[in-house]
Design a protein around this motif. Structure first.
Motif, PDB file in Angstrom:
ATOM      1  N   TRP A 324      61.899   8.726   2.846  1.00  0.00           N
ATOM      2  CA  TRP A 324      61.832   9.918   2.007  1.00  0.00           C
ATOM      3  C   TRP A 324      63.147  10.688   2.000  1.00  0.00           C
ATOM      4  CZ3 TRP A 324      60.330  11.988  -2.094  1.00  0.00           C
ATOM      5  CH2 TRP A 324      60.315  13.365  -2.293  1.00  0.00           C
ATOM      6  N   ASP A 354      58.138   5.757   0.686  1.00  0.00           N
ATOM      7  CA  ASP A 354      57.570   7.063   0.311  1.00  0.00           C
ATOM      8  C   ASP A 354      57.441   7.204  -1.206  1.00  0.00           C
ATOM      9  OD1 ASP A 354      57.202  10.159   0.468  1.00  0.00           O
ATOM     10  OD2 ASP A 354      57.346   9.535   2.568  1.00  0.00           O
ATOM     11  N   ASP A 355      57.295   8.398  -1.642  1.00  0.00           N
ATOM     12  CA  ASP A 355      57.082   8.783  -3.038  1.00  0.00           C
ATOM     13  C   ASP A 355      58.135   8.158  -3.971  1.00  0.00           C
ATOM     14  OD1 ASP A 355      56.236  10.113  -5.234  1.00  0.00           O
ATOM     15  OD2 ASP A 355      56.537  12.136  -4.442  1.00  0.00           O
ATOM     16  N   TRP A 402      53.338   5.196   0.699  1.00  0.00           N
ATOM     17  CA  TRP A 402      52.919   6.580   0.443  1.00  0.00           C
ATOM     18  C   TRP A 402      52.034   6.635  -0.792  1.00  0.00           C
ATOM     19  CZ3 TRP A 402      53.380   9.716  -3.836  1.00  0.00           C
ATOM     20  CH2 TRP A 402      53.297  11.107  -3.676  1.00  0.00           C
ATOM     21  N   ARG A 434      53.637  22.537  -7.369  1.00  0.00           N
ATOM     22  CA  ARG A 434      54.550  21.376  -7.384  1.00  0.00           C
ATOM     23  C   ARG A 434      54.339  20.525  -8.644  1.00  0.00           C
ATOM     24  NH1 ARG A 434      55.597  15.978  -3.807  1.00  0.00           N
ATOM     25  NH2 ARG A 434      57.781  16.306  -3.447  1.00  0.00           N
ATOM     26  N   LYS A 468      50.512   6.441   4.064  1.00  0.00           N
ATOM     27  CA  LYS A 468      50.754   7.886   4.227  1.00  0.00           C
ATOM     28  C   LYS A 468      50.046   8.558   3.065  1.00  0.00           C
ATOM     29  CE  LYS A 468      54.578  11.271   4.198  1.00  0.00           C
ATOM     30  NZ  LYS A 468      56.047  11.405   4.166  1.00  0.00           N
ATOM     31  N   ASP A 470      49.204  11.769   1.104  1.00  0.00           N
ATOM     32  CA  ASP A 470      49.755  13.114   0.921  1.00  0.00           C
ATOM     33  C   ASP A 470      48.812  13.954   0.058  1.00  0.00           C
ATOM     34  OD1 ASP A 470      51.631  15.130   1.102  1.00  0.00           O
ATOM     35  OD2 ASP A 470      53.291  13.926   0.314  1.00  0.00           O
ATOM     36  N   ASN A 472      49.676  17.560  -1.949  1.00  0.00           N
ATOM     37  CA  ASN A 472      50.648  18.649  -2.033  1.00  0.00           C
ATOM     38  C   ASN A 472      50.175  19.916  -2.736  1.00  0.00           C
ATOM     39  OD1 ASN A 472      53.408  17.825  -0.891  1.00  0.00           O
ATOM     40  ND2 ASN A 472      52.711  15.992  -1.951  1.00  0.00           N
ATOM     41  N   CYS A 516      48.871  13.686   5.621  1.00  0.00           N
ATOM     42  CA  CYS A 516      50.008  14.539   5.284  1.00  0.00           C
ATOM     43  C   CYS A 516      49.570  15.462   4.167  1.00  0.00           C
ATOM     44  CB  CYS A 516      51.166  13.658   4.831  1.00  0.00           C
ATOM     45  SG  CYS A 516      52.582  14.569   4.212  1.00  0.00           S
ATOM     46  N   GLY A 518      51.964  17.812   2.285  1.00  0.00           N
ATOM     47  CA  GLY A 518      53.215  18.530   2.070  1.00  0.00           C
ATOM     48  C   GLY A 518      53.682  19.131   3.377  1.00  0.00           C
ATOM     49  N   GLY A 519      53.413  18.407   4.465  1.00  0.00           N
ATOM     50  CA  GLY A 519      53.581  18.944   5.813  1.00  0.00           C
ATOM     51  C   GLY A 519      52.204  19.085   6.425  1.00  0.00           C
ATOM     52  N   ASP A 538      57.102  19.344   7.070  1.00  0.00           N
ATOM     53  CA  ASP A 538      58.332  18.769   6.522  1.00  0.00           C
ATOM     54  C   ASP A 538      59.535  19.335   7.257  1.00  0.00           C
ATOM     55  OD1 ASP A 538      57.050  17.185   4.745  1.00  0.00           O
ATOM     56  OD2 ASP A 538      57.582  18.326   2.947  1.00  0.00           O
TER      57      ASP A 538
HETATM   58  C1  DGJ Z   1      55.521  15.928   0.913  1.00  0.00           C
HETATM   59  C2  DGJ Z   1      55.573  15.247   2.247  1.00  0.00           C
HETATM   60  O1  DGJ Z   1      55.341  16.175   3.263  1.00  0.00           O
HETATM   61  C3  DGJ Z   1      56.908  14.548   2.406  1.00  0.00           C
HETATM   62  O2  DGJ Z   1      56.997  13.970   3.669  1.00  0.00           O
HETATM   63  C4  DGJ Z   1      57.081  13.534   1.312  1.00  0.00           C
HETATM   64  O3  DGJ Z   1      56.155  12.497   1.473  1.00  0.00           O
HETATM   65  C5  DGJ Z   1      56.923  14.194  -0.040  1.00  0.00           C
HETATM   66  N1  DGJ Z   1      55.709  14.962  -0.142  1.00  0.00           N
HETATM   67  C6  DGJ Z   1      56.934  13.174  -1.141  1.00  0.00           C
HETATM   68  O4  DGJ Z   1      56.718  13.738  -2.363  1.00  0.00           O
END
Ligand code: DGJ
Length: 725
Positions: A324, A354-355, A402, A434, A468, A470, A472, A516, A518-519, A538
């Motif tokens: 990432w 990742d993304d 991810w 986001r 992973k 996520d 967000n 996960c 976004g943290g 993050d």
């Molecule tokens: C938020 C995550 O916390 C990051 O580690 C990463 O995976 C991004 N999203 C990707 O968009």
């Protein structure tokens, strides 16, 4: 007097005029004592240390005078509103006939010993006037001193009953004073601690965010009794709701100085219309109590989590290289090929893509487009994920990926095809977090889609080794075009999410998944049943992480905390790696750009980590020196045999030549054993300032301690502790 002590005993409480039923929920060191009086009011008489002599539980209530109030139900086991109650209720209803009153009286209870360690007490309560009942469940884990509590609400009225409030738990504590440790935060600022004395009235911890529910506040908290508990002293209760959606925890200090903790799903915008015969099962609230301070409470909770909750809690984890921060959205097959080689060169187990790997009509080249279109982007990955999985294998590493399957960018094919799958108000302007919206998991078709995202990946790539997951966005404009009753939305969303996770785990029970959001926006023990680890934040600045990981560590065991070495912060690679080693180690750096010695250091550190990881993951954790109270932070991990350990020390304040002025006193060792401390993770070309040829007794190390010689030239020092025979 009807005293329940024997396991497997099932009792119905037919009480005589002066009879009393006592129901203790016991663990090795704690007891919550429920009692029933002649009127069948069921109350909490005690929450505290377990008594040696169980027959004395019946005396507590007269000694404590908890319920000496106007209503007689101040310390109710589940406070019902609308009848005698005068305080914050656990449950509020409108009956089918429109009446708002509820009174819950004891009917019976039963206790089942589920195995050697786990018992479940069920207490059946019923309204004497309405055909409405609540069963309280208390599942106790004897050795770990943990209790999970939840409620099941049912009725057989003629028509629906509206539940306005439906708590999981209603605890009552009695002390001189109470000190609450709670947390707040935001993106990259998770787990900021505040500790204050509770004053009379209600303090509420809550979330109304729907998804990513912990973004501003998690549901974990501690309450110390009589004085703030320290690491090793004082009475403290840890609490947490096992739920990933909106939660609400009311801490009410009443006029008689009882502290009432009412915890459950947040009833915000969520009156629930309960059909006759339907069971409303609340999520569990968990608590652990310790009379020996915060450290002991956290170790109890860790043991419980590893043994009973966290997926594969006693198993292994994979070290990894994530791309990432190394590439963000800017990568292609060639770049990834190099990263796969770097993964091997570094010496970690897995590469995590990742993304940015998906979507074609609206390619995912930044966070404004493509989310929801889970097909490989043909420009970036013309040969698809499967060729990467193969290539990883050829390089001798595993491959992980991810996803963020609950979400959608409006600029996506998914949104174009299924605008009604999105959480939004039908006639209002959309509002984004986001640049994205949340999919409507209340809708079973959407649940199938989200499940399908994961299932497709595994079907096409059976050797995919890691996910992973996520999440967000929070939920704005909460509305489901699928649901008839919008006030069920927040609850149905979570039910939908858990259904999807259940299905995934039924088919793929073992594959490791990172939670996960976004943290650390979603870290809780309901979700962690399906995940092997979580992403705390993050924010990977190692100095900040020392504080953050410290606070998380009270509630979640080290093997669940994914800590990555990144370029955040100004600390040298050694400091960054040392901090990341305190949990599940990973990297998110450009390996090819590392100076030779940095790379050598990382490789050696990974090898050290492989030697020590079972102590870090499965051992006991002792906080020796708190980063907020001292210039040096020290954390010790010790194996169960007290034979091997690892001690992490960091300089967290370098002003005025700060350093480790005093020895750090160790904890948990066997006083009679002899130990040697050896410094590891030395940066190439440096030598330790510590002498390794001396062995110390556990007694010495715990009473006098050991100075790791932390100073501005040695800002991070890791010591391996080995028993000398
Ligand atoms: C938020 C995550 O916390 C990051 O580690 C990463 O995976 C991004 N999203 C990707 O968009």
């Amino acid at each position: 007097m009807n005293l329940l002590l024997t396991p497997f005993l099932v009792l119905t409480g037919l009480l005589t005029a002066n009879a009393q039923t006592i129901m203790p929920v016991e663990t090795r060191n704690t007891a919550m004592v429920l009692e029933v009086d002649q009127k069948r009011d069921c109350r909490i008489a005690y929450l505290g240390e377990r008594l040696e002599n169980k027959t004395e539980y019946q005396r507590i209530s007269s000694a404590k005078e908890l319920a000496n109030d106007y209503s007689g139900v101040l310390n109710s086991v589940y406070t019902a509103s609308g009848s005698r109650n005068l305080v914050e209720p656990a449950i509020t209803v409108t009956h089918a006939d429109g009446n708002n009153s509820l009174d819950l009286r004891y009917v019976s209870h039963d206790l089942k010993k589920l195995d050697e360690n786990v018992s479940e007490l069920r207490v059946h309560l019923k309204d004497p006037v309405y055909n409405f009942e609540v069963t309280l469940h208390y599942k106790s884990y004897y050795n770990e001193d943990v209790v999970e509590q939840w409620s099941v609400i049912r009725h057989h009225e003629r028509g629906n009953v509206i539940l306005h409030k439906y708590a999981s738990a209603n605890l009552v504590m009695k002390a001189e004073s109470y000190w609450l440790r709670q947390y707040y935060g935001d993106w990259a600022k998770e787990m900021q601690a505040e500790e204050t004395q509770l004053t009379h009235g209600i303090k509420t911890l809550d979330s109304k965010l729907g998804t990513r529910a912990n973004l501003f506040q998690p549901s974990v908290f501690m309450v110390s009794m009589n004085k703030p508990a320290s690491e090793d002293e004082g009475n403290v209760l840890y609490g947490a709701l096992e739920y990933s959606g909106n939660f609400r925890i009311d801490l009410e200090l009443d006029h008689l100085n009882n502290l009432r903790i009412i915890a459950g799903i947040n009833n915000y915008a969520s009156p629930y219309s309960l059909k006759a015969g339907e069971a409303f099962v609340t999520p569990a609230f968990l608590y652990t109590l310790s009379g020996k301070g915060k450290g002991e409470a956290s170790r109890q909770l860790h043991r419980w989590a590893r043994n009973y909750k966290l997926l594969n809690g006693n198993g292994d984890r994979l070290t990894l290289l994530n791309n990432w921060e190394a590439t963000y959205f800017d990568f292609n097959e060639n770049k990834l090929s190099e990263l796969l080689k770097d993964t091997k060169k570094l010496g970690v187990d897995l590469f995590l893509l990742d993304d940015g790997w998906f979507a074609n009509k609206y390619p995912r080249n930044d966070d404004r487009a493509g989310l929801g279109d889970w097909k490989e982007n043909k420009t970036k990955l013309p040969n698809g994920i499967s060729s990467l999985v193969k290539e990883a294998k050829n390089n001798g590493v595993k491959f992980g990926i991810w996803i963020e399957p609950e979400m959608v960018n409006p600029k996506s094919e998914l949104y174009e095809k299924h605008p009604n799958w999105v959480v939004k108000q039908p006639v209002r302007e959309e509002y984004y977090f986001r640049n994205q919206l949340v999919l409507d998991l209340a809708n079973p078709t959407v649940q199938d889609f989200v499940y399908g995202v994961v299932d497709d990946l595994f079907t096409k790539n059976p050797e995919l080794a890691y996910i992973k997951w996520d999440c967000n966005a929070v939920i704005y404009n909460a509305h489901s075009s699928y649901l008839k009753n919008q006030s069920h939305f927040y609850i149905e969303y979570m039910r939908g999410l858990y259904r999807v996770l259940e299905r995934i785990r039924a088919k793929y029970p073992k594959v490791p998944m990172m939670l996960c959001s976004g943290g650390g926006g979603r870290v809780d023990y309901a979700a962690l049943q399906y995940f092997t680890e979580y992403w705390p934040s993050d924010n990977t600045d190692p100095l900040e992480r020392i504080f953050m990981q410290w606070e998380y560590s009270y509630f979640f065991p080290a093997l669940s905390s994914t800590n990555h070495v990144t370029d955040w912060g100004k600390q040298p690679i050694k400091f960054r790696t040392d901090v990341a080693m305190m949990g599940k180690l990973g990297f998110d750096i450009v390996v090819s750009k590392l100076p030779e010695n940095d790379l050598k250091f990382c490789q050696e550190a990974i090898s050290n980590y492989n030697d020590l990881k079972s102590i870090i993951w499965h051992g006991d954790q002792f906080r020796l020196s708190h980063p907020k109270e001292s210039s040096v932070a020290s954390m010790l991990y010790l194996d169960e045999r007290k034979a091997e350990g690892v001690l992490f020390n960091y300089l967290v304040n370098n002003r005025y030549g700060e350093r480790s002025r005093l020895p750090v006193k160790l904890k948990g060792l066997d006083p009679k054993k002899k130990y040697r401390l050896t410094e590891i993770n030395l940066y190439p070309g440096t030598t330790s300032t510590l002498s390794t040829d001396i062995s110390y007794s556990g007694d010495f190390l715990m009473k006098i301690g050991f100075n790791p010689d932390v100073n501005s030239g040695r800002t991070s020092v890791i010591l391996k502790i080995s028993e000398v025979k």
